[in-house]
Design an enzyme around this catalytic site. Structure first.
Site, PDB file in Angstrom:
ATOM      1  N   ARG A  80      67.539  32.268  51.684  1.00  0.00           N
ATOM      2  CA  ARG A  80      66.517  31.277  51.343  1.00  0.00           C
ATOM      3  C   ARG A  80      65.690  31.724  50.135  1.00  0.00           C
ATOM      4  O   ARG A  80      64.666  31.114  49.830  1.00  0.00           O
ATOM      5  CB  ARG A  80      65.583  31.042  52.540  1.00  0.00           C
ATOM      6  CG  ARG A  80      66.209  30.196  53.639  1.00  0.00           C
ATOM      7  CD  ARG A  80      65.389  30.139  54.930  1.00  0.00           C
ATOM      8  NE  ARG A  80      63.978  30.005  54.687  1.00  0.00           N
ATOM      9  CZ  ARG A  80      63.063  30.944  54.979  1.00  0.00           C
ATOM     10  NH1 ARG A  80      63.440  32.106  55.501  1.00  0.00           N
ATOM     11  NH2 ARG A  80      61.787  30.733  54.749  1.00  0.00           N
ATOM     12  N   LYS A  81      66.131  32.750  49.441  1.00  0.00           N
ATOM     13  CA  LYS A  81      65.424  33.219  48.241  1.00  0.00           C
ATOM     14  C   LYS A  81      65.855  32.367  47.049  1.00  0.00           C
ATOM     15  O   LYS A  81      66.561  32.804  46.145  1.00  0.00           O
ATOM     16  CB  LYS A  81      65.711  34.706  48.012  1.00  0.00           C
ATOM     17  CG  LYS A  81      65.139  35.589  49.116  1.00  0.00           C
ATOM     18  CD  LYS A  81      65.503  37.046  48.918  1.00  0.00           C
ATOM     19  CE  LYS A  81      64.952  37.897  50.053  1.00  0.00           C
ATOM     20  NZ  LYS A  81      65.343  39.319  49.939  1.00  0.00           N
ATOM     21  N   THR A  82      65.415  31.119  47.095  1.00  0.00           N
ATOM     22  CA  THR A  82      65.778  30.137  46.084  1.00  0.00           C
ATOM     23  C   THR A  82      64.536  29.697  45.315  1.00  0.00           C
ATOM     24  O   THR A  82      63.403  29.925  45.745  1.00  0.00           O
ATOM     25  CB  THR A  82      66.421  28.905  46.749  1.00  0.00           C
ATOM     26  OG1 THR A  82      65.548  28.419  47.787  1.00  0.00           O
ATOM     27  CG2 THR A  82      67.770  29.258  47.367  1.00  0.00           C
TER      28      THR A  82
END
Length: 285
Positions: free
Chosen positions: A136-138
């Site tokens: 989820r490191k977007t």
């Protein structure tokens, strides 16, 4: 490609928001040199080798500005492209082509960069049986584009968001009072169709996770020796994911250990863009 429902409901609002960020009242530069509608065409050209991704989004930028705009592509998402290659042509009102140029290229360059980097990492796992996962490191408000790009590059999507699955990390464990407690509470609360994944940092936590019946155990930031010891202990009683600063440069150490998944935030947060350009804009009859 995105289906029409996803495109209309989930993709278009983000594209429109990006366009509104770039055009708050008018495109002063374009309106000063092109006061009237004029049909034109422009080339889309690669400026380096890589995996192309995001052509549908690129085109959508222009068709949201003017539905009569038309793109003609000579490649498709997932194709390898080379420096100086003509990827396609875009036909439409020159004012629309100028207004949408930067936003369209921003999406295409970012998405192609992620697909290219992901393909390079995925190639290092080829034949191992390990699934490469994103995280989820977007970029905020770009997840739908970035996770699609990972798939095009040969990777797999982890959970899309917090509603998509149970992943108990260090702070969840701290809040619950321990590994066993966190897993027990998740099993009691989450729908039975949800797998329970938990992040662990040492062998004591692994023992608790196995005893409590975790479906997936994430081994976080462990040395190779720690990974081997942990995997031997788990012995198939749970699926195994390895995570923690995994990049193209160090992923090779994880092959041959017997893990099921490797997740890498670098796929989305550290992939460089792929350079593309719109050139040779001119009027047409």
């Amino acid at each position: 490609m995105y289906d029409q429902v996803t495109l209309g409901l989930n993709v278009d609002p983000f594209i429109l928001s990006a366009l509104k960020e770039d055009i708050t009242s008018e495109d002063v530069s374009t309106n000063s040199v092109m006061p009237n509608p004029t049909p034109g065409v422009v080339d889309l050209i690669c400026k380096e080798d890589g995996i192309i991704c995001g052509l549908q989004v690129f085109e959508r930028v222009f068709t949201l500005l003017d539905p009569s705009t038309r793109a003609e592509f000579y490649v498709k998402d997932g194709d390898h492209v080379e420096n100086k290659q003509l990827v396609g042509k875009i036909y439409g009102d020159i004012r629309v082509l100028l207004c949408g140029e930067r936003t369209a290229l921003n999406y295409l360059q970012r998405m192609s960069g992620i697909a290219t980097y992901t393909s390079q990492v995925a190639a290092l796992l080829e034949g191992t049986g390990i699934k490469l996962l994103d995280t989820r490191k977007t970029t905020p408000n770009n997840r739908i584009f970035e996770k699609y790009s990972v798939r095009v590059g040969g990777g797999n999507n982890h959970r899309y968001n917090l509603s998509d699955g149970v992943l108990l990390k260090d702070n969840h464990i701290g809040a619950a009072g321990g590994v066993k407690q966190a897993i027990s509470m998740a099993k009691a609360y989450a729908p039975f169709v949800r797998k329970i994944e938990i992040e662990v940092e040492n062998l004591d936590m692994i023992k608790e996770a196995v005893e409590a019946g975790a479906d997936i155990i994430m081994l976080d930031n462990m040395t190779t020796e720690q990974l081997k010891e942990s995997i031997d202990y788990i012995a198939g009683r749970a699926e195994i994911e390895v995570s923690g600063n995994v990049t193209k440069e160090n992923i090779a150490r994880l092959t041959g250990l017997g893990v099921n998944y490797v997740s890498s935030g670098a796929l989305t947060h550290s992939a460089p863009i792929m350079d593309l350009s719109m050139k040779n804009l001119h009027p047409v009859e």
